[in-house]
Design a protein around this motif. Sequence first.
Motif, mmCIF file in Angstrom:
data_model
loop_
_atom_site.group_PDB
_atom_site.id
_atom_site.type_symbol
_atom_site.label_atom_id
_atom_site.label_comp_id
_atom_site.label_asym_id
_atom_site.label_seq_id
_atom_site.Cartn_x
_atom_site.Cartn_y
_atom_site.Cartn_z
ATOM 1 N N LEU A 46 0.897 -1.261 0.107
ATOM 2 C CA LEU A 46 -0.052 -0.102 0.023
ATOM 3 C C LEU A 46 0.883 1.203 0.065
ATOM 4 O O LEU A 46 0.470 2.245 -0.812
ATOM 5 N N LEU A 47 1.889 1.128 0.823
ATOM 6 C CA LEU A 47 2.894 2.413 0.899
ATOM 7 C C LEU A 47 3.480 2.661 -0.470
ATOM 8 O O LEU A 47 3.675 3.684 -1.001
ATOM 9 N N LEU A 48 3.907 1.558 -1.084
ATOM 10 C CA LEU A 48 4.476 1.745 -2.554
ATOM 11 C C LEU A 48 3.753 2.237 -3.676
ATOM 12 O O LEU A 48 3.995 3.031 -4.333
ATOM 13 N N MET A 49 2.255 1.801 -3.388
ATOM 14 C CA MET A 49 1.194 2.391 -4.293
ATOM 15 C C MET A 49 0.930 3.844 -4.121
ATOM 16 O O MET A 49 0.644 4.759 -5.062
ATOM 17 N N LEU A 50 0.956 4.198 -2.871
ATOM 18 C CA LEU A 50 0.687 5.550 -2.598
ATOM 19 C C LEU A 50 1.839 6.578 -2.965
ATOM 20 O O LEU A 50 1.805 7.538 -3.569
ATOM 21 N N ILE A 51 3.243 6.277 -2.897
ATOM 22 C CA ILE A 51 4.481 6.832 -3.248
ATOM 23 C C ILE A 51 4.423 6.836 -4.604
ATOM 24 O O ILE A 51 4.728 7.895 -5.264
ATOM 25 N N GLU A 109 -1.043 14.551 -13.377
ATOM 26 C CA GLU A 109 -2.271 13.885 -13.963
ATOM 27 C C GLU A 109 -2.979 13.423 -12.825
ATOM 28 O O GLU A 109 -2.814 12.285 -12.016
ATOM 29 N N LYS A 110 -3.987 14.299 -12.172
ATOM 30 C CA LYS A 110 -4.675 13.635 -10.955
ATOM 31 C C LYS A 110 -5.627 12.610 -11.173
ATOM 32 O O LYS A 110 -5.666 11.759 -10.266
ATOM 33 N N PHE A 111 -6.235 12.446 -12.278
ATOM 34 C CA PHE A 111 -6.934 11.535 -12.435
ATOM 35 C C PHE A 111 -6.216 9.948 -12.457
ATOM 36 O O PHE A 111 -6.636 9.266 -11.876
ATOM 37 N N LEU A 112 -5.078 10.034 -12.887
ATOM 38 C CA LEU A 112 -4.267 8.862 -12.969
ATOM 39 C C LEU A 112 -3.708 8.580 -11.554
ATOM 40 O O LEU A 112 -3.729 7.360 -11.030
ATOM 41 N N ALA A 113 -3.528 9.788 -10.617
ATOM 42 C CA ALA A 113 -2.973 9.559 -9.506
ATOM 43 C C ALA A 113 -4.195 8.906 -8.573
ATOM 44 O O ALA A 113 -3.841 7.914 -7.657
ATOM 45 N N ILE A 114 -5.376 9.207 -8.449
ATOM 46 C CA ILE A 114 -6.550 8.633 -8.069
ATOM 47 C C ILE A 114 -6.680 7.307 -8.503
ATOM 48 O O ILE A 114 -6.997 6.491 -7.509
ATOM 49 N N VAL A 116 -6.510 1.463 -7.213
ATOM 50 C CA VAL A 116 -6.189 0.106 -7.592
ATOM 51 C C VAL A 116 -5.286 -0.259 -6.348
ATOM 52 O O VAL A 116 -5.492 -1.413 -5.874
ATOM 53 N N GLY A 117 -4.616 0.589 -5.693
ATOM 54 C CA GLY A 117 -3.787 0.434 -4.545
ATOM 55 C C GLY A 117 -4.680 -0.270 -3.529
ATOM 56 O O GLY A 117 -4.526 -1.288 -2.723
ATOM 57 N N LEU A 118 -5.772 0.469 -3.230
ATOM 58 C CA LEU A 118 -6.653 0.182 -2.258
ATOM 59 C C LEU A 118 -7.417 -1.156 -2.197
ATOM 60 O O LEU A 118 -7.415 -2.067 -1.399
ATOM 61 N N LEU A 119 -7.868 -1.442 -3.662
ATOM 62 C CA LEU A 119 -8.184 -2.469 -3.792
ATOM 63 C C LEU A 119 -7.400 -3.913 -3.910
ATOM 64 O O LEU A 119 -7.763 -4.859 -3.337
ATOM 65 N N ALA A 120 -6.255 -3.597 -4.165
ATOM 66 C CA ALA A 120 -5.267 -4.574 -4.039
ATOM 67 C C ALA A 120 -5.098 -4.841 -2.725
ATOM 68 O O ALA A 120 -4.761 -6.106 -2.209
ATOM 69 N N PHE A 121 -4.827 -3.950 -1.787
ATOM 70 C CA PHE A 121 -4.635 -3.954 -0.396
ATOM 71 C C PHE A 121 -5.682 -4.978 0.363
ATOM 72 O O PHE A 121 -5.263 -5.453 1.028
ATOM 73 N N LEU A 122 -6.841 -4.733 -0.271
ATOM 74 C CA LEU A 122 -7.998 -5.465 0.361
ATOM 75 C C LEU A 122 -7.805 -6.999 -0.264
ATOM 76 O O LEU A 122 -7.786 -7.975 0.799
#
Length: 182
Positions: free
Chosen positions: A39-44, A53-58, A63-69
């Motif tokens: 999760l930390l790597l996805m946020l970084i 590109e805010k859309f890509l960041a969101i 995707v990071g949150l879904l993968a975290f789950l």
Amino acid sequence: MKELKLTLSEQDQLEAILFSMSKSPQIIKARKNARLLFLLLMLILAVPFFYYEKFLAILIILVGLLAFLFFQKYLGIYYKRYGTRYVRSQEFKNRIGLVHTITFEDDHLEIKSDQMEAKYQFNQFEYITETSSAFFIKLKMADQLFFPKNQLSEIAEFKVFLQQLCQRLQIDYREELNWKWA
């Protein structure tokens, strides 16, 4: 006292390894840390995209949150595959299908087979756990001993014997009948 004859299968060995891993503080910590690190790597990874590109960041964060789950499920599959490879290794191949004779004496149990002989003092037992498919004896200095229920002719009698042993030794008898590797 009580004598058992067990022939351990690959599946029995795998279940014992998975049960041991599920109780290991190191494995529990490693699974938690791997999930948080991901999760930390996805946020970084998402941070630089906020400027361009805010859309890509969101999208990366979602995707990071879904993968975290779902990462916990993936780690369960990963460790099960690792355990399967370990059980199929040369070290374990000689143990599969080997008949073990287990004898419970007054103060110890003995395990004998064509390849080994071991003696475990009862005062080395930390606790006993029952799952839906096996009985596990956690040892203070080593890992565990296990007795698959599908090879026990008198499961209820063996359970009573183990419960009485726990009372005599003043150790815990734990029922985890819903335990399942996750």
